[in-house]
Scaffold this motif. Structure first.
Motif, short mmCIF file in Angstrom:
data_model
loop_
_atom_site.label_atom_id
_atom_site.label_comp_id
_atom_site.label_asym_id
_atom_site.label_seq_id
_atom_site.Cartn_x
_atom_site.Cartn_y
_atom_site.Cartn_z
N PHE A 217 11.06 7.91 -10.09
CA PHE A 217 9.66 7.53 -10.25
C PHE A 217 9.07 6.84 -9.03
O PHE A 217 7.96 6.30 -9.09
CB PHE A 217 9.49 6.69 -11.51
N ASP A 218 9.80 6.86 -7.92
CA ASP A 218 9.26 6.42 -6.62
C ASP A 218 8.66 5.02 -6.70
O ASP A 218 7.48 4.81 -6.40
CB ASP A 218 8.21 7.43 -6.14
N LEU A 219 9.50 4.05 -7.11
CA LEU A 219 9.01 2.69 -7.27
C LEU A 219 8.99 1.94 -5.94
O LEU A 219 9.86 2.13 -5.09
CB LEU A 219 9.90 1.93 -8.25
N MET A 220 8.01 1.08 -5.80
CA MET A 220 7.92 0.21 -4.63
C MET A 220 9.09 -0.78 -4.63
O MET A 220 9.69 -1.02 -3.59
CB MET A 220 6.59 -0.54 -4.66
N TRP A 221 9.35 -1.36 -5.79
CA TRP A 221 10.52 -2.23 -5.93
C TRP A 221 10.83 -2.47 -7.40
O TRP A 221 9.99 -2.27 -8.28
CB TRP A 221 10.32 -3.56 -5.21
N LEU A 222 12.06 -2.92 -7.63
CA LEU A 222 12.52 -3.47 -8.90
C LEU A 222 12.66 -4.97 -8.68
O LEU A 222 13.36 -5.41 -7.77
CB LEU A 222 13.85 -2.86 -9.30
N GLU A 223 11.99 -5.74 -9.52
CA GLU A 223 11.92 -7.19 -9.32
C GLU A 223 12.85 -7.93 -10.28
O GLU A 223 12.96 -7.58 -11.45
CB GLU A 223 10.48 -7.65 -9.53
N GLU A 224 13.50 -8.95 -9.75
CA GLU A 224 14.37 -9.86 -10.52
C GLU A 224 15.25 -9.13 -11.53
O GLU A 224 15.16 -9.36 -12.73
CB GLU A 224 13.53 -10.90 -11.25
N PRO A 225 16.15 -8.28 -11.06
CA PRO A 225 17.01 -7.55 -12.01
C PRO A 225 18.05 -8.44 -12.67
O PRO A 225 18.47 -8.16 -13.80
CB PRO A 225 17.66 -6.49 -11.13
N VAL A 226 18.49 -9.52 -11.99
CA VAL A 226 19.54 -10.40 -12.52
C VAL A 226 19.10 -11.85 -12.36
O VAL A 226 18.09 -12.15 -11.72
CB VAL A 226 20.89 -10.16 -11.80
N ILE A 227 19.89 -12.76 -12.93
CA ILE A 227 19.57 -14.18 -12.80
C ILE A 227 19.64 -14.62 -11.33
O ILE A 227 20.40 -14.05 -10.54
CB ILE A 227 20.52 -15.04 -13.66
N PRO A 228 18.87 -15.62 -10.94
CA PRO A 228 18.83 -16.01 -9.52
C PRO A 228 20.15 -16.57 -9.02
O PRO A 228 20.40 -16.58 -7.81
CB PRO A 228 17.73 -17.07 -9.47
N ASP A 229 21.02 -17.02 -9.92
CA ASP A 229 22.30 -17.61 -9.52
C ASP A 229 23.34 -16.56 -9.13
O ASP A 229 24.33 -16.88 -8.49
CB ASP A 229 22.84 -18.46 -10.68
N ASP A 230 23.11 -15.31 -9.52
CA ASP A 230 24.09 -14.25 -9.26
C ASP A 230 23.77 -13.56 -7.94
O ASP A 230 23.34 -12.40 -7.90
CB ASP A 230 24.10 -13.25 -10.42
N VAL A 231 24.00 -14.25 -6.85
CA VAL A 231 23.68 -13.71 -5.53
C VAL A 231 24.53 -12.49 -5.22
O VAL A 231 24.04 -11.46 -4.75
CB VAL A 231 23.85 -14.80 -4.45
N ALA A 232 25.82 -12.60 -5.49
CA ALA A 232 26.72 -11.46 -5.21
C ALA A 232 26.34 -10.26 -6.06
O ALA A 232 26.38 -9.11 -5.59
CB ALA A 232 28.16 -11.87 -5.47
N GLY A 233 26.00 -10.50 -7.32
CA GLY A 233 25.61 -9.40 -8.20
C GLY A 233 24.35 -8.73 -7.73
O GLY A 233 24.24 -7.49 -7.73
N GLN A 234 23.38 -9.51 -7.28
CA GLN A 234 22.13 -8.90 -6.82
C GLN A 234 22.34 -8.12 -5.53
O GLN A 234 21.70 -7.09 -5.31
CB GLN A 234 21.04 -9.95 -6.64
N ALA A 235 23.25 -8.60 -4.68
CA ALA A 235 23.58 -7.83 -3.48
C ALA A 235 24.17 -6.48 -3.85
O ALA A 235 23.91 -5.47 -3.19
CB ALA A 235 24.53 -8.63 -2.59
N ARG A 236 24.95 -6.45 -4.91
CA ARG A 236 25.47 -5.17 -5.40
C ARG A 236 24.35 -4.26 -5.86
O ARG A 236 24.37 -3.04 -5.62
CB ARG A 236 26.43 -5.40 -6.58
N VAL A 237 23.35 -4.83 -6.54
CA VAL A 237 22.22 -4.03 -7.01
C VAL A 237 21.48 -3.40 -5.82
O VAL A 237 21.10 -2.23 -5.85
CB VAL A 237 21.26 -4.87 -7.87
N VAL A 238 21.30 -4.19 -4.75
CA VAL A 238 20.65 -3.66 -3.55
C VAL A 238 21.46 -2.51 -2.97
O VAL A 238 20.92 -1.46 -2.62
CB VAL A 238 20.45 -4.77 -2.49
N ARG A 239 22.77 -2.69 -2.89
CA ARG A 239 23.63 -1.68 -2.26
C ARG A 239 23.77 -0.43 -3.11
O ARG A 239 23.78 0.69 -2.59
CB ARG A 239 25.02 -2.26 -2.00
N GLU A 240 23.91 -0.60 -4.43
CA GLU A 240 24.31 0.50 -5.28
C GLU A 240 23.20 1.08 -6.16
O GLU A 240 23.35 2.17 -6.71
CB GLU A 240 25.47 0.06 -6.18
N GLY A 241 22.10 0.34 -6.30
CA GLY A 241 21.06 0.78 -7.23
C GLY A 241 20.11 1.82 -6.68
O GLY A 241 19.50 2.58 -7.43
N GLY A 242 19.94 1.82 -5.37
CA GLY A 242 19.08 2.82 -4.76
C GLY A 242 17.59 2.49 -4.78
O GLY A 242 16.77 3.36 -4.49
#
Length: 362
Positions: A217-242
């Motif tokens: 659906f050609d999104l500009m961004w996905l915002e706040e997918p996980v809690i702010p404390d999960d820095v490593a998890g959000q880095a995974r979302v950036v790398r693997e989510g596309g």
């Protein structure tokens, strides 16, 4: 030397015309507004504010009245960095976040407003000055709106001049989110800037799954997918989510943003001037993002934040937030063909209707 002679806090409960909702905060029939009016010995006044989703306003009010007041009276209002450090370290042990940093944010905003007014400059030029026209999107708080009302809300925003839209995701079933995003994309057409916001709903694995489902659906961004404390998890979302990831509205310090940015956990850093410590750290965060070649966006307080994004070259989109103050200020934000226009009035240019606010004092 402009000495601070008074600090007047205000605490209000602002009703919303429509109950708003997102995936984690639930229903929000009102928001709480905390204001600060600072005056110097010459009678000049600076105004700042912060807000919450409906709770903690009383704590912010108490901090302003008891803990911040004695740190400011008699001080030189022009020494904003010094005052920021004084308040920060004065509250650090029992603070470093929560209501303390929201209170500090309001005070810092008022100091910058006061300084810009004394100099007769709009805030955005005092902060550096880049471009008063800032791309702007309508930030819907609309998770529970039926699809027809969601699309009708979008049409209303298009009529107001918005040329970018954000919608909420994070419903019980991912398939429901996908259906709504698909419908919104079809409604807006290809290429129209569309963002989605999950409000911290998911684990990293769930967020990656959702991001991949949204890719068509050609999104500009996905915002706040996980809690702010999960820095490593959000880095995974950036790398693997596309998908590009926007985040930062629940980060409270410059150093929080440093951790997230250096970990590769964000594409669009998203500070909120009312909870990151004020104008002073917001600008540091924007410049930090610039150093990493990242575009900065914003959360909330659009009437002030338009100045901050107008001052930096790496600004992306300003969020026009659902918690608007249009009914309580003299001149609401101007939207022209998808751009918010930073006002030329001295300071941040917000003139509150104090009599109307008195009727909703908490």
């Amino acid at each position: 030397m402009p000495r601070i002679v008074s600090l007047e806090p205000g605490y209000y409960r602002v009703p919303l015309a429509v109950t708003l909702s997102d995936s984690m905060h639930g229903d929000m029939p009102a928001f709480e507004l905390n204001t600060v009016r600072l005056r110097d010995a010459d009678g000049a006044e600076g105004v700042g504010y912060t807000y919450t989703c409906g709770r903690n306003g009383a704590a912010i009010d108490a901090i302003l009245r008891v803990d911040v007041l004695d740190q400011l009276i008699g001080q030189d209002a022009d020494l904003i960095e010094r005052l920021w450090q004084r308040i920060w370290w004065g509250q650090h042990y029992g603070g470093r976040g929560g209501p303390t940093i929201l209170a500090q944010s309001a005070v810092d905003m008022a100091l910058w407003d006061l300084k810009a007014k004394r100099l007769g400059q709009p805030l955005w030029t005092l902060l550096g000055g880049n471009d008063p026209r800032v791309p702007c999107y309508a930030g819907g708080i609309d998770l529970d709106l039926p699809l027809d009302k969601l699309l009708r809300q979008t049409d209303d925003n298009l009529k107001k001049g918005f040329r970018a839209i954000k919608m909420k995701v994070g419903r019980k079933q991912l398939s429901e989110d996908v259906e709504r995003v698909k419908a919104m994309r079809a409604h807006l057409g290809e290429g129209f800037p569309l963002m989605v916001d999950a409000n911290m709903k998911w684990t990293a694995d769930e967020a990656i799954r959702a991001a991949r489902a949204f890719q068509p659906f050609d999104l500009m961004w996905l915002e706040e997918p996980v809690i702010p404390d999960d820095v490593a998890g959000q880095a995974r979302v950036v790398r693997e989510g596309g998908l590009p990831i926007a985040a930062g509205e629940n980060l409270r310090t410059l150093w929080d943003f440093k951790q997230l940015i250096t970990a590769g956990g964000v594409t669009y850093p998203e500070p909120d001037v009312t909870n990151c410590g004020g104008v002073t750290p917001f600008m540091k965060i924007a410049h930090l993002a610039e150093a990493f070649n990242l575009p900065v966006t914003s959360h909330g307080a659009h009437d002030v934040t338009v100045h901050l994004l107008a001052a930096v070259p790496n600004r992306s989109y300003l969020e026009a937030h659902g918690f608007g103050l249009d009914g309580y200020i003299a001149e609401p934000l101007t939207i022209e063909d998808g751009f918010a226009v930073a006002p030329a009035r001295p300071g941040h240019g917000i003139a509150f209707d104090w009599k109307s606010l008195d009727s909703i004092r908490a």
